[in-house]
Design an enzyme around this catalytic site. Structure first.
Site, PDB file in Angstrom:
ATOM      1  N   ASP A   1      66.318  19.391 -29.179  1.00  0.00           N
ATOM      2  CA  ASP A   1      66.051  17.974 -29.406  1.00  0.00           C
ATOM      3  C   ASP A   1      67.185  17.115 -28.864  1.00  0.00           C
ATOM      4  O   ASP A   1      68.329  17.549 -28.803  1.00  0.00           O
ATOM      5  CB  ASP A   1      65.923  17.704 -30.917  1.00  0.00           C
ATOM      6  CG  ASP A   1      64.649  18.307 -31.487  1.00  0.00           C
ATOM      7  OD1 ASP A   1      63.739  18.608 -30.687  1.00  0.00           O
ATOM      8  OD2 ASP A   1      64.584  18.477 -32.708  1.00  0.00           O
TER       9      ASP A   1
ATOM     10  N   ASP B   1      68.929  14.873 -30.172  1.00  0.00           N
ATOM     11  CA  ASP B   1      69.640  14.184 -31.246  1.00  0.00           C
ATOM     12  C   ASP B   1      70.909  14.960 -31.602  1.00  0.00           C
ATOM     13  O   ASP B   1      71.256  15.929 -30.935  1.00  0.00           O
ATOM     14  CB  ASP B   1      68.728  13.998 -32.472  1.00  0.00           C
ATOM     15  CG  ASP B   1      68.264  15.339 -33.037  1.00  0.00           C
ATOM     16  OD1 ASP B   1      68.756  16.388 -32.569  1.00  0.00           O
ATOM     17  OD2 ASP B   1      67.409  15.330 -33.928  1.00  0.00           O
TER      18      ASP B   1
ATOM     19  N   ASP C   1      71.700  16.908 -34.121  1.00  0.00           N
ATOM     20  CA  ASP C   1      71.468  18.314 -34.462  1.00  0.00           C
ATOM     21  C   ASP C   1      71.215  19.144 -33.208  1.00  0.00           C
ATOM     22  O   ASP C   1      71.732  20.244 -33.061  1.00  0.00           O
ATOM     23  CB  ASP C   1      70.258  18.447 -35.396  1.00  0.00           C
ATOM     24  CG  ASP C   1      70.681  18.341 -36.845  1.00  0.00           C
ATOM     25  OD1 ASP C   1      71.904  18.242 -37.086  1.00  0.00           O
ATOM     26  OD2 ASP C   1      69.794  18.354 -37.716  1.00  0.00           O
TER      27      ASP C   1
ATOM     28  N   GLU D   1      64.523  25.347 -29.564  1.00  0.00           N
ATOM     29  CA  GLU D   1      64.915  25.129 -30.944  1.00  0.00           C
ATOM     30  C   GLU D   1      63.660  24.993 -31.814  1.00  0.00           C
ATOM     31  O   GLU D   1      62.857  24.087 -31.617  1.00  0.00           O
ATOM     32  CB  GLU D   1      65.753  23.846 -30.991  1.00  0.00           C
ATOM     33  CG  GLU D   1      66.007  23.308 -32.366  1.00  0.00           C
ATOM     34  CD  GLU D   1      66.577  21.883 -32.327  1.00  0.00           C
ATOM     35  OE1 GLU D   1      66.854  21.370 -31.229  1.00  0.00           O
ATOM     36  OE2 GLU D   1      66.721  21.303 -33.406  1.00  0.00           O
TER      37      GLU D   1
END
Ligand code: 0RA
Length: 656
Positions: free
Chosen positions: A516, A518, A520, A437
């Protein structure tokens, strides 16, 4: 008394011979359990339950059972009780012991003696309740029948004593209580979701049958967790449930029932506004994941009827290209269930029906009903035909877009995307592609990797939401084009005009999604997985898709460092580094939110080095669940998506 030797009639050679065979039978099951129940992992464990429940379902199919109660006991023993006729308890003439003992201890003796019922004789099912007995440290069979309650106990498949009559009763039925052998199974912990999922499925497949599941391990408000599965509408309700987060194109499901040559056919189908074909198929209540002759017959009927309806009414007159079979089935959701007296199962996982006579039987049953339906529902018919024309047009556009992309690649040298940092190995078996990403994390990964076998492809932001996009748009998307060309795969059409993924030139056997840790990041993982699920399913099926798991914390004291993947590990690391004192002074805790917070060395150590990293292999354990989760998360309708996210808030809130 172990095998009733003292009952043996002197000089009866026959009996002692069959006795030995029976003994060897169950020994063989214990020696090679995988041969009988597939595996000894969690799947094999649950297979024991399916085996027992299948016997009760057979009683239902024979018209004698209306209720099946399954209970998970606190010690992970499990019991299944039905209100069928009960296993016969009389003397088995030839073997000179109770029929109950024969059913429970002789391999393959568990089947019914009457020929009218549908038995499951293929696949992994149908090995008989004696296999469950062989693989249980303790088992008790209780039978309510002929006014009496009979009971026999076993250990590792061997009777502990003769059948005992322990009371009187007016009821009929059978209960099997068993405790799987811990020395054989890797785990003996039953999963509520797996059991509930199958019972729900069985309730749709057997309308009117009451199935309950009780979990005595899980007490809520003084009572064990319990759920009842019951469907009045059967397959029609099943289809509605499958499409609950989609928009339907027709008023209510089309329902087909029929019987010919002892083959029973039941189908429920409806069209929705999505672009997917979803067909679930069953033979004698067993899911046939790879389809087979029944699904073939169904597809043939759908194609034939809609084609002639469209042609007869002049709906296809203006089209400049051919309509393929697939176009008739875009947005189709169907459940095809057949009951076949002697099913033959084929394919690698025995998940495909082989009986050739079934094709024309299903095709004819479905054809007749569809013909009437189209005549009687012209508005529904027109809506479906319009969708078929749209599908054909889209496929035509998609083919052009695809050909453009593929031709361009052929022209541009290596054909590999400019953003790909390839590995030096040309052996797909050891090569890995990291989908990363963001460009900056991509840069770090490029520095941190082992370039011999690890390639990096950075993806910019969120890739296209493929659930909502039309197919030709997919091939115009830069990130998706890059994934296709980096992997070296393409989509080709076979002789039926159906699209298949060509893996001949696949360049990596591991594709690792690295995002990541998280919200998102997990959204992006879901998007990428949706794409793989819809367009590259064979890669998931072959176990080629993985998710990287970067650590959540770095705990540091002086020069000592510990990476931690969850809160428990973090606490343990603090304890370890501070010693007995328990004081946190001098300890620094870094919370990693993004890959970008790690340097190249750290990223290698924690997330990319095969020696240390944790990869989660993506598998379609249950294609049904994956499909509904994807469309639920991605589809237009909000309520089910909200409910799912709330139910899984832990996953969605990793960043909180
Ligand atoms: C053999 C023969 C008959 C029924 C059964 C077995 C039977 C087995 C199981 C296993 C779990 N529940 C079961 N219920 C029945 C036929 C009996 C008859 O003809 O009356």
């Amino acid at each position: 008394m172990s095998k009733g030797e003292n009952k043996q009639k002197p000089g009866n050679q026959d009996y002692s011979a069959s006795n030995i065979t029976a003994l060897e039978g169950l020994e063989a099951v214990r020696k090679r359990p995988g041969m009988y129940i597939g595996s000894t992992d969690i799947k094999g464990l649950h297979h024991l339950v399916w085996e027992v429940i299948d016997n009760s379902i057979d009683e239902h199919l024979a018209g004698h059972c209306s209720r099946i109660d399954t209970v998970i006991h606190p010690d992970n023993a499990l019991s299944v009780r039905d209100d069928g006729r009960g296993i016969p308890t009389g003397m088995h003439e030839k073997l000179q012991k109770s029929a109950l003992e024969v059913v429970m201890t002789v391999l393959h003796a568990g089947g019914k003696f009457d020929k009218d019922t549908y038995k499951v004789s293929g696949g992994l099912h149908g090995v008989g309740v004696s296999c469950v007995n062989a693989l249980s440290e303790d088992l008790t069979a209780t039978v309510w029948r002929d006014g009496r309650i009979a009971e026999q106990k076993y250990q590792k498949g061997k009777p502990v004593a003769d059948v005992a009559f322990i009371g009187e009763t007016e009821e009929t039925g059978t209960a099997i209580w068993f405790k799987p052998d811990q020395t054989i199974f890797e785990t003996t912990e039953y999963k509520w979701d797996i059991l509930a999922g199958r019972l729900r499925e069985l309730s749709y497949l057997n309308k009117g049958l009451v199935l309950t599941l009780t979990d005595e391990r899980n007490i809520e408000g003084g009572k064990p967790r319990q759920e009842t599965f019951y469907s009045e509408g059967g397959l029609r309700e099943f289809v509605i449930k499958l499409d609950e987060s989609k928009q339907s194109l027709i008023e209510k499901p089309i329902h087909v029932t029929g019987k010919s040559d002892n083959v029973e056919v039941e189908v429920a189908m409806q069209y929705n506004t999505s672009y997917q074909e979803t067909i679930y198929s069953y033979v004698n209540n067993i899911n046939t994941r790879e389809g087979g002759t029944h699904v073939r017959g169904f597809r043939m009927a759908v194609n034939r009827l809609f084609k002639s309806y469209g042609e007869e009414n002049g709906f296809f007159n203006k089209l400049k290209f051919k309509i393929s079979g697939e176009d008739f089935r875009e947005g189709l959701t169907a459940v095809v269930s057949v009951k076949v007296p002697e099913p033959q199962f084929k394919g690698q996982t025995k998940g495909e029906l082989g009986n050739s006579e079934v094709t024309s039987i299903v095709s004819q049953c479905v054809g007749e009903v569809l013909k009437h339906y189209l005549e009687e529902h012209p508005r529904d018919a027109k809506r479906i035909i319009d969708k078929v024309i749209l599908a054909a047009t889209a496929r035509h556009a998609a083919r052009k877009a695809r050909e453009m992309v593929q031709r361009k690649n052929a022209l541009s040298g290596s054909g590999l995307p400019g953003k790909l940092s390839d590995c030096s190995s040309r052996d797909p078996g050891i090569s890995e592609l990291y989908l990363v990403e963001g460009d900056s994390a991509g840069g770090t990964a490029k520095q941190g990797r082992d370039r011999k076998f690890q390639a990096i492809l950075p993806l910019r932001g969120k890739i296209l939401n493929v659930e909502k996009a039309m197919e030709h748009k997919i091939y115009e998307n830069e990130e998706i084009k890059n994934i296709f060309t980096a992997l070296g795969v393409n989509i080709v059409e076979n002789e039926d005009g159906e699209r298949v993924l060509n893996l001949e030139k696949l360049r990596y056997h591991k594709t690792i999604i690295m995002c990541d840790a998280d919200v998102d990041g997990s959204h992006i993982v879901t998007l990428i997985l949706t794409f793989f699920f819809r367009y590259m399913k064979p890669l998931i099926e072959r176990g080629y898709i993985y998710i990287a798991t970067p650590p959540l914390y770095l705990v540091k004291k002086g020069k000592s460092e510990r990476y931690c993947w969850n809160d428990e590990e973090r606490k343990a690391a603090i304890q370890e580094l501070t010693g007995k004192s328990g004081s946190e002074s001098g300890v620094k805790i870094q919370r990693y939110k993004g890959l970008g917070e790690m340097n190249a060395g750290q990223l290698w150590d924690t997330t990319m080095n095969p020696e240390n990293r944790i990869l989660r292999q993506v598998s379609i354990v249950d294609a049904m669940e994956a499909d509904s989760v994807f469309s639920m998360l991605m589809g237009d309708e909000v309520p089910p998506r909200r409910a799912f996210i709330e139910a899984n808030a832990k996953y969605a809130n990793v960043d909180v």
